[in-house]
Design a protein around this motif. Structure first.
Motif, short mmCIF file in Angstrom:
data_model
loop_
_atom_site.label_atom_id
_atom_site.label_comp_id
_atom_site.label_asym_id
_atom_site.label_seq_id
_atom_site.Cartn_x
_atom_site.Cartn_y
_atom_site.Cartn_z
N UNK A 1 0.82 -1.21 0.00
CA UNK A 1 0.00 0.00 0.00
C UNK A 1 0.86 1.27 0.00
N UNK A 2 1.88 1.30 0.85
CA UNK A 2 2.73 2.49 0.93
C UNK A 2 3.48 2.71 -0.38
N UNK A 3 3.89 1.62 -1.04
CA UNK A 3 4.58 1.75 -2.32
C UNK A 3 3.68 2.34 -3.39
N UNK A 4 2.42 1.91 -3.42
CA UNK A 4 1.45 2.43 -4.39
C UNK A 4 1.19 3.92 -4.12
N UNK A 5 1.03 4.28 -2.84
CA UNK A 5 0.80 5.68 -2.50
C UNK A 5 1.97 6.56 -2.91
N UNK A 6 3.19 6.08 -2.67
CA UNK A 6 4.37 6.86 -3.03
C UNK A 6 4.47 7.02 -4.55
N UNK B 1 -8.60 5.35 -8.34
CA UNK B 1 -9.42 4.51 -7.46
C UNK B 1 -10.55 5.32 -6.81
N UNK B 2 -11.78 4.84 -7.02
CA UNK B 2 -12.95 5.51 -6.46
C UNK B 2 -13.86 4.50 -5.76
N UNK C 1 -17.21 2.60 -5.64
CA UNK C 1 -18.06 2.26 -6.78
C UNK C 1 -19.46 2.88 -6.74
N UNK C 2 -19.91 3.29 -5.57
CA UNK C 2 -21.25 3.86 -5.45
C UNK C 2 -21.20 5.39 -5.39
N UNK C 3 -20.45 5.93 -4.44
CA UNK C 3 -20.39 7.39 -4.29
C UNK C 3 -19.51 8.04 -5.35
N UNK C 4 -18.59 7.24 -5.93
CA UNK C 4 -17.60 7.70 -6.92
C UNK C 4 -16.57 8.64 -6.30
N UNK C 5 -16.50 8.69 -4.98
CA UNK C 5 -15.49 9.52 -4.32
C UNK C 5 -14.11 8.95 -4.58
N UNK C 6 -13.20 9.84 -4.98
CA UNK C 6 -11.84 9.43 -5.33
C UNK C 6 -10.95 9.44 -4.09
N UNK D 1 -10.88 0.03 -0.69
CA UNK D 1 -11.24 -1.26 -0.12
C UNK D 1 -10.82 -2.38 -1.08
N UNK D 2 -9.92 -3.25 -0.59
CA UNK D 2 -9.36 -4.37 -1.37
C UNK D 2 -8.57 -3.94 -2.60
N UNK D 3 -8.19 -2.68 -2.64
CA UNK D 3 -7.32 -2.16 -3.70
C UNK D 3 -6.13 -1.51 -3.03
N UNK D 4 -4.87 -1.83 -3.39
CA UNK D 4 -4.46 -2.66 -4.50
C UNK D 4 -5.01 -4.09 -4.43
N UNK D 5 -5.34 -4.61 -5.60
CA UNK D 5 -5.75 -6.02 -5.69
C UNK D 5 -4.48 -6.87 -5.58
#
Length: 280
Positions: free
Chosen positions: A89-94, A105-106, A108-113, A120-124
């Motif tokens: 997770x930290x590597x993806x954020x960096x 990544x958003x 799926x319902x609210x579309x908030x980025x 949630x569950x991302x990164x897959x």
């Protein structure tokens, strides 16, 4: 012990490399396609792609605005690992902040980025247990121009090989130019519905031009590729000989009453990068 910090830095470096530098097998296949094409528009489209690839490397910027959803394949051997999930997770954020990557990544319902490509569950993360003395990490950033054209069929056993061929061809023809061809097509046969799709995606990690060790699947790959390229969809869907660079098929055992078929389409920007880590 493989430390969290090393995992984080490895993910960061892999994502950066994947976003900017196309693997050599993909570049070579595109260069070959350019030589094969005799349609002027097809050649212009592949030439534009090749220039895009070169500029991305020279300027050290992502080759496509869609820097993908972070999909991580982990082969976990007999090693001790500190906070694998947090490190990823930290590597993806960096990478999102520093490369930079588009925040895709958003909810799926609210579309908030989320703004950091974490959700949630991302990164897959797909973990495969192996009897080795290392940890292997592969990142496959998956853009959704291609992902939106994936398909699953819960076929019946009686449909057999001809049914598999027909469904893959139907899926690619329906996609047309939407996934930014020339594409790479992954096919997963067997398992359950979810495993068929996962197997199709993992099949994409085999190098373009690499022959399938299973002779039956190798023949099937060749036949499907030839049929797809007869369609004339061509580069970017504007006509030509090269709609797909390669077809990659894998199979797994399934239930006696089923024949799940998963098709995962990848665009010309077939980005992936791998690293192997060992205990220090």
């Amino acid at each position: 012990m493989i430390k969290e910090e090393l995992i984080s830095d490895t993910i960061y470096q892999l994502y950066k490399k994947a976003a900017i530098i196309l693997p050599e097998d993909v570049k070579y296949s595109l260069e070959t396609a350019f030589k094969v094409e005799d349609d002027e528009i097809a050649k212009l489209n592949i030439e534009a792609i090749l220039k895009n690839i070169k500029l991305a490397e020279e300027k050290s910027i992502p080759m496509c605005q869609d820097t993908g959803l972070p999909i991580i394949f982990v082969k976990l051997g007999n090693v001790k690992v500190e906070n694998l999930y947090e490190g990823i997770k930290k590597g993806v954020e960096k990478a999102t902040e520093d490369v930079p990557l588009r925040p895709n990544v958003v909810d799926p319902i609210s579309r908030k980025n989320s703004r950091n490509n974490i959700g949630k569950n991302i990164p897959q993360i797909d973990i495969e247990l192996i009897d080795e003395d290392y940890l292997e990490i592969t990142i496959l950033p998956k853009g959704f121009g291609s992902e939106n054209n994936n398909a699953l069929k819960m076929a019946l056993p009686g449909e057999g090989v001809e049914g598999i061929k027909a469904f893959v061809l139907e899926t690619v023809l329906k996609a047309g130019g939407k996934p930014c061809p020339p594409t790479v097509v992954g096919v997963g046969i067997g398992g359950t519905s979810d495993l068929a799709m996962k197997t199709a995606k993992k099949a994409l990690l085999r190098k373009i031009g690499e022959k399938n060790p299973d002779s039956v699947l190798a023949t099937l790959e060749k036949e499907i590729l030839e049929e797809i390229n007869k369609s004339g969809i061509g580069p970017m869907g504007l006509g030509g000989k090269t709609t797909t660079l390669d077809v990659k098929i894998d199979k797994i055992a399934t239930h006696t009453a089923g024949l799940p078929i998963g098709v995962c389409i990848q665009c010309w920007a077939h980005r992936y990068a791998t690293a192997i880590l060992k205990d220090s």
